[in-house]
Motif scaffolding. Sequence first.
Motif, PDB file in Angstrom:
ATOM      1  N   PRO B  16       5.841 -24.480  67.602  1.00 42.30           N
ATOM      2  CA  PRO B  16       7.492 -25.273  67.384  1.00 42.30           C
ATOM      3  C   PRO B  16       8.560 -24.628  67.159  1.00 42.30           C
ATOM      4  O   PRO B  16      10.031 -25.113  67.099  1.00 42.30           O
ATOM      5  CB  PRO B  16       7.412 -26.349  66.440  1.00 42.30           C
ATOM      6  CG  PRO B  16       5.963 -25.163  65.505  1.00 42.30           C
ATOM      7  CD  PRO B  16       5.875 -24.698  66.228  1.00 42.30           C
ATOM      8  N   ALA B  17       8.296 -23.035  67.208  1.00 41.26           N
ATOM      9  CA  ALA B  17       9.303 -21.937  67.251  1.00 41.26           C
ATOM     10  C   ALA B  17      10.918 -22.262  68.288  1.00 41.26           C
ATOM     11  O   ALA B  17      11.696 -22.033  67.695  1.00 41.26           O
ATOM     12  CB  ALA B  17       9.036 -21.057  67.497  1.00 41.26           C
ATOM     13  N   ALA B  19      11.464 -25.625  69.174  1.00 40.19           N
ATOM     14  CA  ALA B  19      12.690 -26.360  68.685  1.00 40.19           C
ATOM     15  C   ALA B  19      13.164 -25.952  66.969  1.00 40.19           C
ATOM     16  O   ALA B  19      14.369 -26.649  66.787  1.00 40.19           O
ATOM     17  CB  ALA B  19      11.830 -27.583  68.245  1.00 40.19           C
ATOM     18  N   ALA B  20      12.288 -24.846  66.585  1.00 38.47           N
ATOM     19  CA  ALA B  20      12.853 -24.531  64.830  1.00 38.47           C
ATOM     20  C   ALA B  20      13.999 -23.726  65.560  1.00 38.47           C
ATOM     21  O   ALA B  20      15.352 -24.038  65.159  1.00 38.47           O
ATOM     22  CB  ALA B  20      12.031 -23.679  64.686  1.00 38.47           C
ATOM     23  N   ARG B  21      14.401 -23.244  66.768  1.00 42.03           N
ATOM     24  CA  ARG B  21      15.088 -21.792  66.931  1.00 42.03           C
ATOM     25  C   ARG B  21      16.559 -22.970  67.303  1.00 42.03           C
ATOM     26  O   ARG B  21      17.940 -22.814  67.109  1.00 42.03           O
ATOM     27  CB  ARG B  21      14.675 -21.293  67.662  1.00 42.03           C
ATOM     28  CG  ARG B  21      14.128 -20.107  67.578  1.00 42.03           C
ATOM     29  CD  ARG B  21      13.561 -18.781  68.473  1.00 42.03           C
ATOM     30  NE  ARG B  21      12.591 -18.357  67.816  1.00 42.03           N
ATOM     31  CZ  ARG B  21      12.413 -17.098  68.287  1.00 42.03           C
ATOM     32  NH1 ARG B  21      12.679 -16.933  69.790  1.00 42.03           N
ATOM     33  NH2 ARG B  21      11.531 -16.767  68.294  1.00 42.03           N
ATOM     34  N   LEU B  24      17.871 -25.106  64.548  1.00 38.23           N
ATOM     35  CA  LEU B  24      19.435 -23.650  63.633  1.00 38.23           C
ATOM     36  C   LEU B  24      19.649 -23.407  64.798  1.00 38.23           C
ATOM     37  O   LEU B  24      21.203 -23.527  64.154  1.00 38.23           O
ATOM     38  CB  LEU B  24      18.952 -22.733  63.672  1.00 38.23           C
ATOM     39  CG  LEU B  24      17.235 -22.796  62.424  1.00 38.23           C
ATOM     40  CD1 LEU B  24      16.652 -20.855  62.334  1.00 38.23           C
ATOM     41  CD2 LEU B  24      17.596 -22.942  61.128  1.00 38.23           C
ATOM     42  N   ASN B  47       7.597 -31.544  73.335  1.00 33.97           N
ATOM     43  CA  ASN B  47       7.846 -31.295  71.841  1.00 33.97           C
ATOM     44  C   ASN B  47       8.831 -30.796  71.742  1.00 33.97           C
ATOM     45  O   ASN B  47       9.952 -31.608  70.221  1.00 33.97           O
ATOM     46  CB  ASN B  47       7.165 -30.207  71.438  1.00 33.97           C
ATOM     47  CG  ASN B  47       5.308 -30.532  71.830  1.00 33.97           C
ATOM     48  OD1 ASN B  47       4.998 -31.154  71.287  1.00 33.97           O
ATOM     49  ND2 ASN B  47       4.547 -29.295  71.964  1.00 33.97           N
ATOM     50  N   ALA B  51      11.194 -33.547  68.743  1.00 36.08           N
ATOM     51  CA  ALA B  51      12.223 -33.391  67.757  1.00 36.08           C
ATOM     52  C   ALA B  51      13.122 -32.468  67.321  1.00 36.08           C
ATOM     53  O   ALA B  51      13.957 -32.761  66.144  1.00 36.08           O
ATOM     54  CB  ALA B  51      11.467 -31.370  67.479  1.00 36.08           C
ATOM     55  N   GLN B  54      14.786 -36.571  66.206  1.00 32.43           N
ATOM     56  CA  GLN B  54      14.368 -37.024  64.930  1.00 32.43           C
ATOM     57  C   GLN B  54      15.370 -36.415  64.086  1.00 32.43           C
ATOM     58  O   GLN B  54      14.948 -36.979  62.884  1.00 32.43           O
ATOM     59  CB  GLN B  54      13.339 -35.995  64.750  1.00 32.43           C
ATOM     60  CG  GLN B  54      11.881 -37.150  64.991  1.00 32.43           C
ATOM     61  CD  GLN B  54       9.888 -36.933  65.066  1.00 32.43           C
ATOM     62  OE1 GLN B  54      10.399 -36.596  63.523  1.00 32.43           O
ATOM     63  NE2 GLN B  54       9.464 -36.363  65.568  1.00 32.43           N
TER      64      GLN B  54
END
Lengths: 385, 76
Positions: B16-17, B19-21, B24, B47, B51, B54
């Motif tokens: 999930p990097a 989506a995380a990036r 951010l 994915n 993400a 949400q």
Amino acid sequence: METNIDNGMARDIYLDNAATTRPDPAVLAAMARADSDCYANASTVHRMGVAAGRLIERARASVAAALGAELPEVVFTSGGTEANNLALKGAAAALADRGDHLIISAVEHPSVSRVAQALACRGLRLSIAPVDREGVVDPAAVRSLLTGRTILVSVMHANNETGAIQPLHEIAMLCRAQGALFHTDACQSFTRRPLDTRGLPADLVTVDAHKLHGPKGVGALYVRRGLRLTPLLDGGGQENGLRSGTYNTAGITGFGEAVALAMRTDAAAITTLRDRFEARLAAAIPDVRINGPVGNRLGTISSVTLPRPDAKTLLHSLSRQGIYLSAGSACAAGRTEPSQVLLAMGLAPEAALRTVRVSLSRFTTEQEVDAAADALARAVREVGG
Amino acid sequence: MIVAPETLDLSGVPCPANAARALLRLEGMDPGSLLRIIVDDGEPVLNVPPALEQEGHALLSKEPDAGRWVLLLRRG
């Protein structure tokens, strides 16, 4: 027992910051939040996993910015030792078809030198680049050792015992010209001295968290984009397959926070304190020797050779007074052999055994360095001679 | 004045990097501003959009592009 006790509160004078540093309260707070709020596995794709992954990526951005690196070039590890192992063993395995020769400097940390020796036991050829009396590697010596079969050269950025800064750029350029990889262990210098991978032709750079007020057990290896390494750990394929294992979310979060804080630290102020310590000590003990290059040392480290007594005696004497320093690198603590770093610089074994390392941090105060200098001078006088 | 949206290329970044990036980057933008995100086919395109949605960001479009996908997001 004489200690630094004030109203029941211990006032320890901690001057062993090259061994490890006190975690910053902001780092501990960030880690506690990560552990309590973002405990899901950071490799999962549900909302809680993404929240944990977000912390990992924010920390990666922090470390990458400090290194001038791109995000995929930062590979989180369990610390500097693992990063050094990955750099040397990973390169040696991946590039076995290209060569069979390694070069390291004579003053590397054991997490490089012993790895290199282990590789030599498996058949690789190992050359050691000497240092001068100030502990600095001569790039000409590296040039004379480089061959077409050299896979990798490893020279640390700042020495952990003397703080000596090495001429990385010249050495890295020599490696590039020869087609060898260049690795530097920058655990001591990271955030304290500029190390921009956009300007330095380094292929691999080791950094860690606990030397800069972050947590223990977290580090990173900068791996230049496109470089091939063989991982030490196989498994879930995290970190682009280079470092499998469930993410240490809290630790990595703390690392990122520590780096961000460290980048705002006034390094010159620490150097001023270090110089104050050395001047005060030299005024009290004229025949003290300061080890390392005068003008090109890390401002957090002072390596001093005293006329007497032996460093272990000094260490315990000061420890009883609540003043904590080192008789060498932390990893060598507990042994009575003279420091290999100091011997490589030409110190006699008995002089190396009379050498202590005082290492400062952004939490160190004038009063603390004065107290340490005075206590060392007192201990020398008490032994007489 | 129409401002072309920023682009965040997450090609090759695993879940999930990715989506995380993206989160951010979106968090650093002004509410209502647009971000174009490039993700790989397969797991990433499945994915990443949910993400981001949400967390309150709006997926405005999702277009295939030479084996990858171009997502247009509005920061929530």
